[in-house]
Design an enzyme around this catalytic site. Structure first.
Site, mmCIF file in Angstrom:
data_model
loop_
_atom_site.group_PDB
_atom_site.id
_atom_site.type_symbol
_atom_site.label_atom_id
_atom_site.label_comp_id
_atom_site.label_asym_id
_atom_site.label_seq_id
_atom_site.Cartn_x
_atom_site.Cartn_y
_atom_site.Cartn_z
ATOM 1 N N LYS A 2 0.845 -1.202 0.000
ATOM 2 C CA LYS A 2 0.000 0.000 0.000
ATOM 3 C C LYS A 2 0.880 1.252 0.000
ATOM 4 C CE LYS A 2 -3.785 -2.450 2.202
ATOM 5 N NZ LYS A 2 -4.389 -2.900 3.459
ATOM 6 N N GLN A 12 -5.223 -1.683 9.727
ATOM 7 C CA GLN A 12 -4.889 -2.967 9.094
ATOM 8 C C GLN A 12 -5.375 -4.119 9.985
ATOM 9 O OE1 GLN A 12 -3.422 -3.312 5.985
ATOM 10 N NE2 GLN A 12 -3.826 -5.491 6.217
ATOM 11 N N ASP A 42 -11.473 2.659 3.671
ATOM 12 C CA ASP A 42 -11.684 1.212 3.561
ATOM 13 C C ASP A 42 -13.158 0.881 3.277
ATOM 14 O OD1 ASP A 42 -9.756 -0.713 3.608
ATOM 15 O OD2 ASP A 42 -9.533 -0.744 5.788
#
Ligand code: NAP
Length: 286
Positions: free
Chosen positions: A53, A97, A123
């Site tokens: 990422k 995460q 997200d």
């Protein structure tokens, strides 16, 4: 029939080039799109994802940084970190995460995801983002389902009027995937572990999305000839080899379109995260 195999990496690069253009336009207005990833614990897969990422962000012109904690991090510390990032105007996207270390309970993980400012929910996991998607007015859509929709579009598969079967009903993949297909006017069936005669249900589908987490579950004789099959799964088989939820060899003989694992959905997920960060930055800038 032999399926057209979609190159997720090449299509993701195309998405990333679009994002880079948007980031450049924002930078020209003095806005640097900013992403912060919260990484706790020492899960090796998470560390790999976070590095990917970071690299993708840099290539797109997004300022990304990772806030790291050990496996013993407390819930209170994570809460304080999210609060700080919510208040920081230079941070447009916050990503927690998953999975968090075992010391953080499932309820606490949910609470942290809900604490993220919905305007920074790149997200798309916040209940508010999911609610907007249900209402047909998406704000931030989860990155993996967005990537799957783009793969279908790039393959020239229009879901309108088609029968789509989504295998898996998680909040991060299966459910938003089903909603996006519904929004695109497909007739959608969602399957899960209690579904009776899964092969028969799948055999009816023009579009199959496999998001299960079971190595090579979906076989060639489950697939309607010419169907589009998108394999979201990331698994290790008995020999430790990376594979999807689809039995690639047998399905490739029957399907019209098929994504591989790796280099299928995975790179698209990261590309759509970058897309969401630019979207968040543009919205913050009005
Ligand atoms: P999850 O939360 O574990 O959900 C799995 C779903 O599959 C559940 O709804 C479960 O049903 C269903 N299921 C399990 N066994 C089944 C069976 N034998 N037959 C039918 N349905 C079954 O997983 P997830 O987070 O959605 O992820 C799914 C897969 O996608 C995993 O391999 C994950 O690593 C991968 N993934 C990939 C990406 C990417 O970027 N490529 C992103 C996210 C996830 P119940 O609800 O009844 O338990």
């Amino acid at each position: 029939m032999s399926a057209t195999i979609l190159d997720g990496r090449a299509i993701a690069l195309k998405v990333r080039a679009e994002v880079a253009q948007r980031a450049q336009a924002l930078r020209a207005r003095g806005i640097v799109p900013g992403l912060v990833v919260i990484l706790a614990g020492d899960d090796p897969a998470s560390a790999v994802y976070v590095r990917s990422k970071g690299r993708a962000a840099e290539a797109c012109g997004i300022a990304a940084r990772t806030v790291r904690f050990g496996a013993d991090v407390s819930f209170a510390t994570l809460q304080a970190t999210v609060a700080e990032l919510n208040a920081d105007p230079a941070v447009h996207g916050i990503l927690i995460q998953l999975p968090l270390p075992p010391g953080v309970s499932a309820e606490q993980t949910t609470a942290l995801l809900e604490q993220v400012d919905p305007a920074k929910d790149v997200d798309g996991f916040h209940p508010q983002s999911l609610g907007h998607l249900v209402a047909g007015e998406p704000t931030f859509v989860a990155c993996t389902p967005s990537g799957c929709m783009r793969l279908l579009a790039e393959a020239g598969v229009d879901p309108q009027g088609k029968r789509a079967v989504v295998i898996g009903r998680s909040t991060i993949v299966g459910k938003p995937m089903a909603l996006l297909l519904l929004q695109a006017h497909a007739t959608v069936t969602v399957c899960h572990s209690r579904t009776q005669d899964l092969p028969a249900v799948v055999r009816d589908a023009d579009i199959v999305i496999a998001a299960v987490g079971r190595a090579r579950l979906v076989k060639g004789d489950w697939i309607k000839p010419g169907a589009a099959v998108i394999d979201v799964g990331i698994n290790r088989d008995g020999e430790g080899k990376l594979c999807g939820d689809v039995d690639f060899e047998s399905v490739a003989l029957v399907a019209g379109v098929l994504t591989p694992v790796p280099r299928g959905v995975g790179p698209m997920t990261i590309a759509y995260l970058m897309h969401n960060v630019c979207l968040a930055a543009a919205r913050a800038a009005g």
